[in-house]
Design a protein around this motif. Structure first.
Motif, PDB file in Angstrom:
ATOM      1  N   GLY A 180     -30.060   6.341  -0.807  1.00  0.00           N
ATOM      2  CA  GLY A 180     -29.101   5.376  -0.294  1.00  0.00           C
ATOM      3  C   GLY A 180     -27.902   6.045   0.354  1.00  0.00           C
ATOM      4  N   SER A 181     -27.421   7.132  -0.263  1.00  0.00           N
ATOM      5  CA  SER A 181     -26.269   7.850   0.278  1.00  0.00           C
ATOM      6  C   SER A 181     -26.584   8.443   1.644  1.00  0.00           C
ATOM      7  N   LEU A 182     -27.792   9.031   1.794  1.00  0.00           N
ATOM      8  CA  LEU A 182     -28.168   9.605   3.091  1.00  0.00           C
ATOM      9  C   LEU A 182     -28.333   8.499   4.136  1.00  0.00           C
ATOM     10  N   SER A 183     -28.875   7.355   3.708  1.00  0.00           N
ATOM     11  CA  SER A 183     -29.012   6.237   4.653  1.00  0.00           C
ATOM     12  C   SER A 183     -27.634   5.820   5.171  1.00  0.00           C
ATOM     13  N   TYR A 184     -26.687   5.707   4.260  1.00  0.00           N
ATOM     14  CA  TYR A 184     -25.337   5.312   4.654  1.00  0.00           C
ATOM     15  C   TYR A 184     -24.702   6.397   5.525  1.00  0.00           C
ATOM     16  N   ALA A 185     -24.938   7.657   5.189  1.00  0.00           N
ATOM     17  CA  ALA A 185     -24.345   8.754   5.954  1.00  0.00           C
ATOM     18  C   ALA A 185     -24.898   8.792   7.368  1.00  0.00           C
ATOM     19  N   PHE A 186     -26.222   8.596   7.521  1.00  0.00           N
ATOM     20  CA  PHE A 186     -26.778   8.596   8.869  1.00  0.00           C
ATOM     21  C   PHE A 186     -26.352   7.343   9.650  1.00  0.00           C
ATOM     22  N   ALA A 187     -26.187   6.254   8.925  1.00  0.00           N
ATOM     23  CA  ALA A 187     -25.707   5.036   9.586  1.00  0.00           C
ATOM     24  C   ALA A 187     -24.302   5.224  10.126  1.00  0.00           C
TER      25      ALA A 187
END
Length: 727
Positions: free
Chosen positions: A574-581
């Motif tokens: 989830g953190s990587l998804s938010y970071a790439f977003a």
């Protein structure tokens, strides 16, 4: 696996620095107060002079050699061992307990319970028993504990037993000197002085008496042996002397007889030599005469044979002449016989002359020479035979020698002389042994008390030493405990150790967020107010950079797995998804059905609801509703079907192609290493993959197959160390 990395160890002990400071201080303080209550110690020292070194040195100078340091050290060792023997210590024990029993007011120590419980009669009986044992030199043991009076236990309770005394008594040679140092430490200065003086004096008396008695006994035995050898030597020497005198007188008479025998032998030898000479001469003459006669008889053509009559006459005359010569010799050269010989010789000469006149001139000359030669040989033969007869008469008149020679002189019997020589050698050996023993007695130790022990002030307090030792030892103990804990600890705390264990690259670390609020929106909106939030964002950005470097339009599917459940891979997804977003990319997150993750990574405001889309439905319809930046597909984990059991491989590949073309990045939260078969299936459709490891968790050998499998995947980027505790 044992961790011996020094750098890691220094980091590890830095976390326990207060423990390393507080524990030694606490132990030092406790030791200080305990040391303050310890009784004072009084030490007394006495010196015993042996004189061994001086005696050995004088002995070496007298012999012109070097001092035997080994023998000197050996004698010192023997003395020290005798001092530590049970007999010496028991003697001191008896005297100490008797001092306290006989002088209660001046006792060195408080009486023990065993003493206070004794009646006056029993106490006197105990004193008597101790005195008897002291006089007899008996050793004491537990067998000496009686029903009422426990002699051994009383010594032990008072601290006067062998073990207690030796714990406080030091006996040693003082350097390389002649002195032996006796040191005793106790809480009573009078006790210390009494022990060293009594012990030293008793041992000096015992050792000197024992040494003198032994030396006297050895010398007495050797003196008896020496006298016996001397008497035997004198007796055998007298026997040899008498034998030699008798042999000398006998030899003098034999010498005179020897000289006479030698003269007779010389005369006989000379006559025998003359006889042999004449025999050889006669033999030679006869040989020559035979040859001349052969020539005269006409052999070889020397003379004319026509005058045979004259020759016959001459031969007859020769025969008569021979008989006459033999008669002349046999009659001891009588004058009448000599006349007969001369007459026959004249007749022979006339016959020869007449025969010579009857032959020719040449034959006559030859014959004349042969006749002349024969006459000469006959005369020489007669003369030699006459001389031989004279010599033989002389030999018959001389006594025949018995073969006596100069070597027949008799000597004294060898056995007597050999016995005398052996007796003398044995006496010399006994005398040397006596001398050596006497010298050893002179160089043996003669102990004296050079310096008695005196009561003195207490020794300096060792409180500081005890405190320092306590602090240092407790510090080292803590350090050793931490080292063992660190070396045997299998928990992985940092990036370096994770790399050593897995032998794979570690992309980055993420710190542990201890705050209850783990909403990603709040984490990213925080303006450096919460330390963990700030650190997490920085570390996540660094990880995002590493991953983004390995992604492309064709390879944009990222699988996230972990060593075990609970390592935080879902939160990381989830953190990587938010970071790439945050980078403006459209992200698809495929994860397990979890409302919390949905709330963390979407921009849905409170009161709004987001339509949940299922991954299984997408595989059937190949349709997906794209959210603002992050789209979530939930995997249904209620059934136990694996990925390959949902659809066939072609359908799965087609579905992932749709997702890859629709989104910039596809992040899949797949299973942990505990479900390795599911991990293998999901990684078939992932272009890149990473693995999560929880910091502080213990590494298990069961995870080795999972690590080995990841190393075979070409798209595996590395590990992420999660939940790291930061200071």
């Amino acid at each position: 696996m044992i961790n011996l990395n020094l750098k890691d160890f220094l980091k590890y002990i830095s976390r326990f620095k207060w423990l390393l400071i507080i524990v030694p201080i606490v132990f030092a303080v406790i030791t200080y107060f305990m040391a303050k209550t310890l009784p004072k110690t009084y030490t007394s020292t006495s010196l015993i002079s042996t004189g061994l070194a001086n005696r050995f040195q004088q002995s070496a100078l007298g012999n012109g050699g070097q001092m035997d340091y080994f023998q000197l050290s050996q004698q010192f060792g023997n003395i020290l061992e005798r001092m530590r023997s049970k007999r010496s210590i028991n003697t001191l024990s008896y005297k100490l307990i008797l001092h306290d029993l006989e002088n209660p007011s001046e006792a060195f120590k408080e009486p023990s319970k065993l003493v206070t419980e004794l009646s006056d009669e029993d106490k006197q009986l105990a004193i008597t028993e101790y005195n008897n044992r002291l006089a007899a030199g008996q050793l004491i043991s537990t067998a000496d504990n009686g029903n009422r009076i426990k002699l051994f236990d009383m010594l032990t309770a008072a601290g006067y037993d062998e073990k207690s005394i030796l714990n406080n008594l030091s006996i040693s040679r003082s350097g390389e000197s002649d002195f032996i140092q006796v040191v005793y430490s106790s809480p009573n200065s009078n006790l210390s002085a009494y022990v060293v003086n009594t012990f030293s004096s008793d041992f000096i008396s015992y050792y000197n008496g024992l040494s003198i008695a032994g030396q006297r006994k050895s010398l007495a035995i050797l003196d008896t042996i020496l006298q016996g050898k001397q008497s035997e030597m004198e007796r055998k020497s007298a026997d040899a002397r008498r034998t030699l005198e008798g042999e000398a007188a006998k030899s003098a008479g034999q010498a005179n007889s020897q000289r006479q025998s030698e003269m007779a032998y010389s005369r006989y030898s000379e006559a025998e030599a003359q006889r042999l000479q004449y025999i050889r001469q006669i033999s030679s003459i006869k040989g020559n005469l035979a040859e001349v006669n052969a020539k005269l008889s006409g052999k070889g053509g020397y003379v004319n044979q026509s005058q045979s009559r004259e020759n016959i006459d001459i031969v007859n005359i020769d025969a008569q002449l021979k008989i006459a010569n033999q008669r002349y010799i046999n009659n001891n050269f009588r004058a009448q016989d000599r006349q007969t010989v001369d007459s026959l010789q004249r007749i022979k000469d006339r016959l020869i002359e007449r025969s010579a006149n009857n032959v020719g001139s040449n034959s006559a000359a030859i014959r004349q020479d042969l006749i002349a030669e024969r006459l000469k040989l006959e005369g020489d033969l007669a003369s030699a035979q006459s001389a031989l007869a004279t010599v033989e008469d002389q030999l018959r008149s001389l006594p025949k020698p018995s073969g006596v020679s100069a070597a027949t002189t008799s000597i004294a019997p060898e056995g007597v002389l050999r016995d005398a020589e052996n007796a003398s050698t044995e006496y010399e050996q006994a005398q040397n042994q006596y001398t050596q023993t006497e010298l050893a007695a002179k160089t043996s130790a003669n102990l004296t008390l050079a310096e008695p022990g005196l009561p003195g002030p207490p020794e300096k307090s060792k409180t500081i030493l005890f405190v320092g030792f306590s602090g240092i030892s407790s510090f080292l103990l803590c350090l050793m405990t931490l080292f063992l804990t660190f070396a045997l600890n299998k928990n992985i705390e940092d990036k370096a150790r994770l790399e050593r264990v897995t032998k794979q690259k570690v992309l980055g670390c993420l710190n542990n967020i201890s705050e209850e609020d783990k909403d990603l929106r709040n984490i990213w909106k925080d303006d450096n107010n919460v330390k963990n939030y700030t650190a997490y964002k920085d570390l996540l950005r660094s990880l995002r950079f590493e991953i983004n470097q390995n992604l492309s339009e064709q390879n944009n599917v990222l699988g996230i797995t972990s060593m075990k459940d609970g390592d935080g891979k879902t939160f990381l997804a989830g953190s990587l998804s938010y970071a790439f977003a945050m980078m403006g990319k459209n992200v698809l997150l495929i994860c397990e059905k979890d409302g919390n993750i949905l709330d963390l990574v979407t921009n849905t405001s409170e009161g709004q609801s987001t339509k949940q889309q299922k991954f299984e439905s997408f595989l059937v319809k190949k349709q997906i509703q794209v959210e603002d930046r992050i789209t979530i597909l939930n995997r249904n984990t209620s059934n136990n079907n694996s990925l390959l059991e949902l659809r066939d491989t072609k359908s799965l590949i087609a579905g992932f192609e749709v997702l890859k073309n629709t989104f910039d990045i596809v992040i899949i939260d797949i299973h942990s290493g505990e479900d390795l078969h599911n991990v293998k299936e999901w990684l078939m459709f992932c272009d890149r993959s990473i693995a999560v490891y929880e910091a502080g968790s213990k590494f298990s050998e069961q995870g080795t197959p999972f690590i080995n499998y990841l190393s075979t995947q070409p798209g595996f980027l590395g590990w992420v160390l999660n939940k790291v505790k930061i200071a």
